[in-house]
Write an enzyme that holds these catalytic residues in place. Structure first.
Site, PDB file in Angstrom:
ATOM      1  N   ILE A  73      -2.753   7.135  16.362  1.00 55.42           N
ATOM      2  CA  ILE A  73      -3.727   8.248  16.398  1.00 55.42           C
ATOM      3  C   ILE A  73      -5.149   7.685  16.416  1.00 55.42           C
ATOM      4  O   ILE A  73      -5.502   6.885  15.564  1.00 55.42           O
ATOM      5  CB  ILE A  73      -3.601   9.143  15.146  1.00 55.42           C
ATOM      6  CG1 ILE A  73      -2.171   9.636  14.967  1.00 55.42           C
ATOM      7  CG2 ILE A  73      -4.585  10.298  15.185  1.00 55.42           C
ATOM      8  CD1 ILE A  73      -1.951  10.382  13.658  1.00 55.42           C
ATOM      9  N   VAL A 117       4.186  -5.005  15.207  1.00 54.83           N
ATOM     10  CA  VAL A 117       3.000  -4.602  15.976  1.00 54.83           C
ATOM     11  C   VAL A 117       2.586  -5.718  16.945  1.00 54.83           C
ATOM     12  O   VAL A 117       2.158  -5.451  18.071  1.00 54.83           O
ATOM     13  CB  VAL A 117       1.831  -4.222  15.033  1.00 54.83           C
ATOM     14  CG1 VAL A 117       0.626  -3.744  15.835  1.00 54.83           C
ATOM     15  CG2 VAL A 117       2.269  -3.151  14.051  1.00 54.83           C
ATOM     16  N   GLY A 174      11.622   0.141  11.592  1.00 50.47           N
ATOM     17  CA  GLY A 174      10.371  -0.609  11.735  1.00 50.47           C
ATOM     18  C   GLY A 174       9.134   0.169  11.284  1.00 50.47           C
ATOM     19  O   GLY A 174       8.018  -0.183  11.625  1.00 50.47           O
ATOM     20  N   LYS A 185      -4.795  -2.825   7.144  1.00 50.90           N
ATOM     21  CA  LYS A 185      -5.500  -1.902   6.228  1.00 50.90           C
ATOM     22  C   LYS A 185      -5.703  -2.490   4.843  1.00 50.90           C
ATOM     23  O   LYS A 185      -6.686  -2.200   4.171  1.00 50.90           O
ATOM     24  CB  LYS A 185      -4.759  -0.575   6.133  1.00 50.90           C
ATOM     25  CG  LYS A 185      -3.303  -0.670   5.692  1.00 50.90           C
ATOM     26  CD  LYS A 185      -2.379  -0.498   6.853  1.00 50.90           C
ATOM     27  CE  LYS A 185      -1.030  -1.115   6.589  1.00 50.90           C
ATOM     28  NZ  LYS A 185      -0.056  -0.839   7.618  1.00 50.90           N
ATOM     29  N   GLY A 244       4.979   2.269  13.613  1.00 47.76           N
ATOM     30  CA  GLY A 244       5.904   1.779  14.644  1.00 47.76           C
ATOM     31  C   GLY A 244       5.191   0.876  15.626  1.00 47.76           C
ATOM     32  O   GLY A 244       3.957   0.888  15.734  1.00 47.76           O
ATOM     33  N   LYS A 294      -5.501   3.307   3.282  1.00 53.20           N
ATOM     34  CA  LYS A 294      -5.980   4.020   4.477  1.00 53.20           C
ATOM     35  C   LYS A 294      -7.037   5.062   4.141  1.00 53.20           C
ATOM     36  O   LYS A 294      -8.043   5.186   4.844  1.00 53.20           O
ATOM     37  CB  LYS A 294      -4.788   4.653   5.196  1.00 53.20           C
ATOM     38  CG  LYS A 294      -3.858   3.602   5.825  1.00 53.20           C
ATOM     39  CD  LYS A 294      -2.553   4.216   6.269  1.00 53.20           C
ATOM     40  CE  LYS A 294      -1.658   3.199   6.949  1.00 53.20           C
ATOM     41  NZ  LYS A 294      -0.293   3.701   7.181  1.00 53.20           N
TER      42      LYS A 294
HETATM   43  N1  HSE Z   1       4.233   1.407   6.670  1.00 49.68           N
HETATM   44  C1  HSE Z   1       3.210   2.115   7.333  1.00 49.68           C
HETATM   45  C2  HSE Z   1       3.628   3.570   7.443  1.00 49.68           C
HETATM   46  C3  HSE Z   1       2.998   1.531   8.709  1.00 49.68           C
HETATM   47  O1  HSE Z   1       4.790   3.868   7.156  1.00 49.68           O
HETATM   48  O2  HSE Z   1       2.826   4.413   7.776  1.00 49.68           O
HETATM   49  C4  HSE Z   1       1.713   1.925   9.343  1.00 49.68           C
HETATM   50  O3  HSE Z   1       0.612   1.517   8.613  1.00 49.68           O
END
Ligand code: HSE
Length: 432
Positions: A132, A12, A183, A101, A302, A201
């Site tokens: 999003i 990121v 990734g 997160k 990603g 999350k």
């Molecule tokens: N590893 C997390 C996923 C990355 O696959 O959603 C984004 O938080």
């Protein structure tokens, strides 16, 4: 000009740097930002990158204490040193953008209290749902609603794995390796496949949507390691797809101050809006009063998508600094500040419908005994299908009506004791 300090140059971090270094055709505010320093664990590792190597430093503290830097962007991931650096940056009067997160789900209260005291922003759009927009909508655009539920596919890696397993009959381990190469996956795959990332999350989303603190340890989570191609196939024949859902639901009536908060593989009816979310995409279905349902959909992990969310947070801060002046004390406006902790309903007390697959001896009375165990524990069945296997064995696929989880578990305990039962191969909740 506004000086930005980046902590981390991983997936990121690189995506964020790329956007900031290529402002043409984007919002003009991007041209007013300069990445002054990038904190990395090893400069050596980044020698080949096409960037001014002078901006790289291994001294992360020098970024959070640099008087010229007004926005610190934390993209290190993991709990430490990320949490301490965020707090140091805030104490030094810097605004913070983070996609972390894990830190926000556990230390939100501490971080927001520090930010409020210093009058700085902590923006976290990249923490949930990758590209999003969901944090700002929950804080602001949907703020007039009473939120009833937030149900999401919020982990791209597991959604990618389940989609590949379902479409190509692929093997769990092989698809996980591919997701890591692309990734999407966290460095430690357990965080994705055991549902921990999704639990982080949903606790963040629930806290915003339901206006209370959430203790991260209160979120029930179960991952996808035990999902097999066999279950995916049976689910399809019954009219469902299997998805890892993160669910936050308010309870109406007497228990109105209690929340259901859980992450687990779920049979989702093929006609449900979340059933068609495939690959690395995420989607979050929010239901509120008077809004009804709204779904947010897009790339959930990603480099580029998450960087898009991170940079828009940086941009929002720059926009505010421009209109208020850098020295102004900012109110973290429109983000609800919470006083109380949400009460979370224990998983045993939640009502769901269940899918279960049992291997039995194919002999007279076996189904009758199983039916009795369900009946004695108040479990009413929707369907029961027997599929013959070799060597005098049968596979039973049972779907129950809605029942409190503790009763369903008790029924399974007594079924396990039956002589005719060889194994209980899977138990998966069904979305009603
Ligand atoms: N590893 C997390 C996923 C990355 O696959 O959603 C984004 O938080």
């Amino acid at each position: 000009m506004y000086y930005v300090g980046l902590l981390g140059l991983g997936t990121v971090g690189r995506g964020t740097f790329e956007i900031l270094s290529d402002p043409a055709g984007r919002n003009p505010l991007l041209s007013e930002m300069i990445v002054k320093k990038i904190g990395v664990r090893s400069i050596e590792k980044h020698r080949a990158l096409q960037l001014n190597q002078q901006v790289l430093t291994q001294d992360l503290d020098s970024i959070v204490s640099d008087p010229e830097i007004s926005i610190v962007v934390e993209l290190l991931g993991g709990l430490e040193p990320a949490r301490s650096l965020i707090l140091k940056a805030i104490k030094a009067g810097k605004h913070v953008v983070t996609a972390n997160k894990a830190v926000i789900a556990r230390y939100r209260e501490e971080i927001y209290a520090a930010a409020q005291e210093k009058g700085v922003y902590v923006l976290i759009e990249g923490a949930v749902g990758g590209g999003i927009p969901i944090i700002k909508p929950l804080k602001q655009s949907l703020g007039s609603n009473r939120i009833q539920s937030i149900i999401g596919i919020v982990n791209g890696t597991t959604n990618y794995i389940l989609t590949q397993m379902s479409e190509n009959g692929a093997d769990f381990a092989d698809v996980l390796t591919k997701a890591q190469q692309l990734g999407y996956a966290e460095a430690n795959p357990s965080s994705d496949v055991d549902g921990l990332d999704a639990a982080d999350k949903i606790s963040i989303l629930a806290s915003l949507g339901f206006g209370g603190h959430i203790k991260r340890e209160d979120v029930y989570s179960e991952g996808i390691r035990n999902i097999t191609a066999t279950d995916i196939n049976y689910a399809r024949r019954l009219g469902y797809v299997i998805k890892l859902l993160a669910i936050a639901r308010g309870n109406a009536g007497e228990d109105s101050d209690r929340l259901e908060l859980r992450v687990h593989p779920t049979l989702v009816p093929q006609s449900h809006p979340l059933a068609s979310i495939n690959g690395v995409n995420n989607a979050i279905l929010v239901e509120g009063d008077p809004l009804g349902q709204v779904m947010f959909y897009g790339p959930g992990a990603g480099s580029g998508p998450t960087a898009s969310a991170v940079v828009s947070d940086i941009m929002n801060i720059v926009a505010i600094l421009k209109s208020h002046g850098t020295g102004a004390t900012l109110d973290p406006l429109l983000s609800r500040t919470h006083q109380h902790y949400c009460q979370i309903t224990p998983i045993e007390e939640i009502e769901s419908s269940f899918y279960t697959r049992l291997i039995t001896l194919d002999r007279p009375g076996a189904i009758g005994q199983i039916g009795t165990c369900f009946g004695e524990n108040n479990v009413s069945l929707q369907s029961l299908v027997q599929i013959g296997l070799e060597a005098n064995q049968a596979e039973l696929v049972v779907v129950s009506h809605n029942v409190k989880e503790q009763f369903f578990r008790q029924a399974l305990e007594s079924i396990k004791q039956l002589e005719a039962i060889k194994s209980i191969s899977s138990v998966i909740r069904v979305l009603d």
